[in-house]
Structure formats: C-alpha cells, structure tokens
Write a protein that holds these residues in place. Structure first.
Motif, PDB file in Angstrom:
ATOM      1  N   THR A 157       0.838  -1.200   0.000  1.00  0.00           N
ATOM      2  CA  THR A 157       0.000   0.000   0.000  1.00  0.00           C
ATOM      3  C   THR A 157       0.869   1.245   0.000  1.00  0.00           C
ATOM      4  OG1 THR A 157      -1.720  -1.138   1.253  1.00  0.00           O
ATOM      5  CG2 THR A 157      -1.809   1.260   1.240  1.00  0.00           C
ATOM      6  N   ILE A 158       0.504   2.222  -0.831  1.00  0.00           N
ATOM      7  CA  ILE A 158       1.122   3.547  -0.778  1.00  0.00           C
ATOM      8  C   ILE A 158       0.016   4.574  -0.567  1.00  0.00           C
ATOM      9  CG2 ILE A 158       2.953   2.815  -2.365  1.00  0.00           C
ATOM     10  CD1 ILE A 158       1.643   4.704  -4.450  1.00  0.00           C
ATOM     11  N   LEU A 159       0.393   5.760  -0.150  1.00  0.00           N
ATOM     12  CA  LEU A 159      -0.544   6.864  -0.039  1.00  0.00           C
ATOM     13  C   LEU A 159      -0.339   7.818  -1.204  1.00  0.00           C
ATOM     14  CD1 LEU A 159      -0.479   7.784   3.765  1.00  0.00           C
ATOM     15  CD2 LEU A 159      -1.996   6.202   2.543  1.00  0.00           C
ATOM     16  N   ASN A 160      -1.419   8.123  -1.907  1.00  0.00           N
ATOM     17  CA  ASN A 160      -1.391   9.132  -2.960  1.00  0.00           C
ATOM     18  C   ASN A 160      -2.072  10.385  -2.413  1.00  0.00           C
ATOM     19  OD1 ASN A 160      -0.927  10.196  -5.592  1.00  0.00           O
ATOM     20  ND2 ASN A 160      -3.089   9.875  -6.041  1.00  0.00           N
ATOM     21  N   VAL A 161      -1.297  11.436  -2.211  1.00  0.00           N
ATOM     22  CA  VAL A 161      -1.760  12.637  -1.524  1.00  0.00           C
ATOM     23  C   VAL A 161      -1.817  13.798  -2.510  1.00  0.00           C
ATOM     24  CG1 VAL A 161      -1.316  14.228   0.388  1.00  0.00           C
ATOM     25  CG2 VAL A 161      -0.664  11.810   0.593  1.00  0.00           C
ATOM     26  N   ASN A 162      -2.958  14.489  -2.528  1.00  0.00           N
ATOM     27  CA  ASN A 162      -3.114  15.688  -3.345  1.00  0.00           C
ATOM     28  C   ASN A 162      -3.530  16.843  -2.456  1.00  0.00           C
ATOM     29  OD1 ASN A 162      -2.927  15.055  -6.449  1.00  0.00           O
ATOM     30  ND2 ASN A 162      -3.940  13.294  -5.512  1.00  0.00           N
ATOM     31  N   VAL A 163      -2.823  17.955  -2.594  1.00  0.00           N
ATOM     32  CA  VAL A 163      -3.014  19.105  -1.720  1.00  0.00           C
ATOM     33  C   VAL A 163      -3.564  20.269  -2.536  1.00  0.00           C
ATOM     34  CG1 VAL A 163      -1.885  20.682  -0.097  1.00  0.00           C
ATOM     35  CG2 VAL A 163      -1.053  18.321  -0.342  1.00  0.00           C
TER      36      VAL A 163
END
Length: 252
Positions: A157-163
């Motif tokens: 699992t990875i985290l895909n983060v959008n700000v």
C-alpha cells in the motif's frame, strides 16, 4: 532517525522537491535521488537499454540520475547510497495526480517502486497548473510522515496525496478518498517539424467524469487534502471465479 529517500518526476531543480526536503529533514536522515530533467508521465518505466549515469548535485547531497523516477528509486534502494533507505516520499509534484493520472504519473510510480522494494511510500502533489503554495504542501507531507512513523502502512500500500493550492491556514482538513475518473484525453494534436515532417503531441488529460462525493476530485474542490490508499496488487479478485468458469468453456 529514519533514512528517508526523496524523489520526484519534475527533476532535481523543481521547487516542490526543495520544499519537501526542507520540511522533512528534521524528521530523519534525508537523501535525494531525482531525475536530471523533467520526466513527467514516465509512469513505472525502467531504463533497460542503456547504462544510467549518476552524479552529485551542486549542493553536495542531491544525486542526479539520467533516467526515470523509477530508475532513481531503484538505484537508491539497490546500491548507490551509503545506506539503504527505509522510506520513500515522492514529490512535491507540480500539479495534481488524481483519478486516472496515477496510471501515467512518474510521481506515483516512484512511490510504487519504493513500496515494491519493501519501503513504506507516499506520493504528494500540489494541485494547479502553476501552483504556488509548496510550503503548505510540504507541511502536509511532514505531518503525514509523522503519522506514518507511528502507524506504518500495510504491505503493498502507498498513499497518494493531493493538496489544494492554498495557504496552509486555508486548507480545511484531510479526507480519505477513492480515485475519481477522467474522460478520455483530448485528441492528439498534429503539427510539423522544421523540415515539414508530421509530428504529434499527446492531448491534455480529459476533464473529470466521476468526481462526486468520496473522490479525490471532490475533496480538492472543497479545499481538503485528498489521501487515497493505493494497492499495488492489481489482481481483480472478484472476477477470478467468473473467469475460471469462462476458461472451462474455452477448454471444451
């Protein structure tokens, strides 16, 4: 202190990479291995048809690789650094990586390579065509890193983060989201080179097709940080039984 590898797909001179390095350096031992030039859209490609050149950057701690983001993380994890990294953060990308973008994104691919090689990983992107608030996104990255150090991600699992491109004080919070979906990309754009020979530009990404509540598109539109857990195991388990039955018919 954890050994943290930073990479990106915008190249080693990208402002997002510098902001990210400054924000996470108090939390660990940081190494930066990044492409020499912009490799946006490189996805998970590895360079297998030529050797890769690696050199030190002018600041003494950046490693510059003449390859893709995946090349950078692969080299960092398998030998060019004095010690193997324990965690990978990719970004801060110029522009969002939402929905179908994750299929093409070099930013997301760098995080995927890190996770594939056994390291917890996160990809972080700042929305907008010409985003400005990299410091806010870097602050978000540091907060999430502190959380990951306390609560490690599950395997694969990875985290895909959008700000959202807002000052930190105007960001409304964090939301766990799913990937939205885009319409098909625009048609290719024909042109001509200086000799009059035809060339083609890939069209821009399509507009959102599924951007309703719960999606990364919706969270950003409302001023929230979107955090989408991505699973590296792409097996469609729910279809395996049906596919097995279909194959039995094929044998007959």
């Amino acid at each position: 202190m954890p050994r943290i590898l930073l990479s990106n797909d915008d190249g080693y001179l990208a402002p997002g990479l510098a902001a990210l390095a400054a924000a996470v350096r108090p939390l660990g031992s940081v190494e930066v291995v990044a492409p020499e030039q912009d490799r946006s859209g490189a996805s998970n490609s590895l360079t297998l048809d030529r050797p890769l050149r690696v050199r030190k950057g002018h600041n003494g701690f950046y490693y510059l690789v003449g390859g893709t983001p995946t090349d950078c993380v692969h080299l960092a994890a398998t030998g060019i650094l004095p010690e193997r990294p324990e965690m990978v953060i990719s970004g801060i990308n110029r522009g969002a990586n939402m929905g179908d973008d994750v299929l093409y994104s070099g930013t997301v691919a760098a995080a995927m390579e890190g996770r594939h090689l056994g390291m917890p990983a996160m990809a972080i992107s700042l929305a907008g065509r010409e985003p400005e608030h990299y410091e806010a996104a870097a602050r978000v990255a540091a907060q999430l890193l502190e959380g990951l150090l306390r609560n490690p991600l599950p395997g694969d699992t990875i985290l895909n983060v959008n700000v959202p491109d807002l000052p930190y004080e105007e960001i409304r919070g964090f939301e766990v989201t799913r990937l939205g979906r885009r319409h098909k990309s625009d048609l290719l754009m024909p042109a001509a080179d200086p000799r009059g020979e035809p060339v083609y530009w890939i069209g821009p990404s399509g507009q959102e097709a599924d951007g309703g509540p719960g999606t990364d598109f919706d969270a950003l539109r409302r001023g929230y940080v979107s955090i989408t857990p991505l699973d590296l195991d792409m097996t469609r388990y729910s279809f395996m039984s049906e596919l097995s039955q279909w194959l039995q018919c094929c044998k007959n």
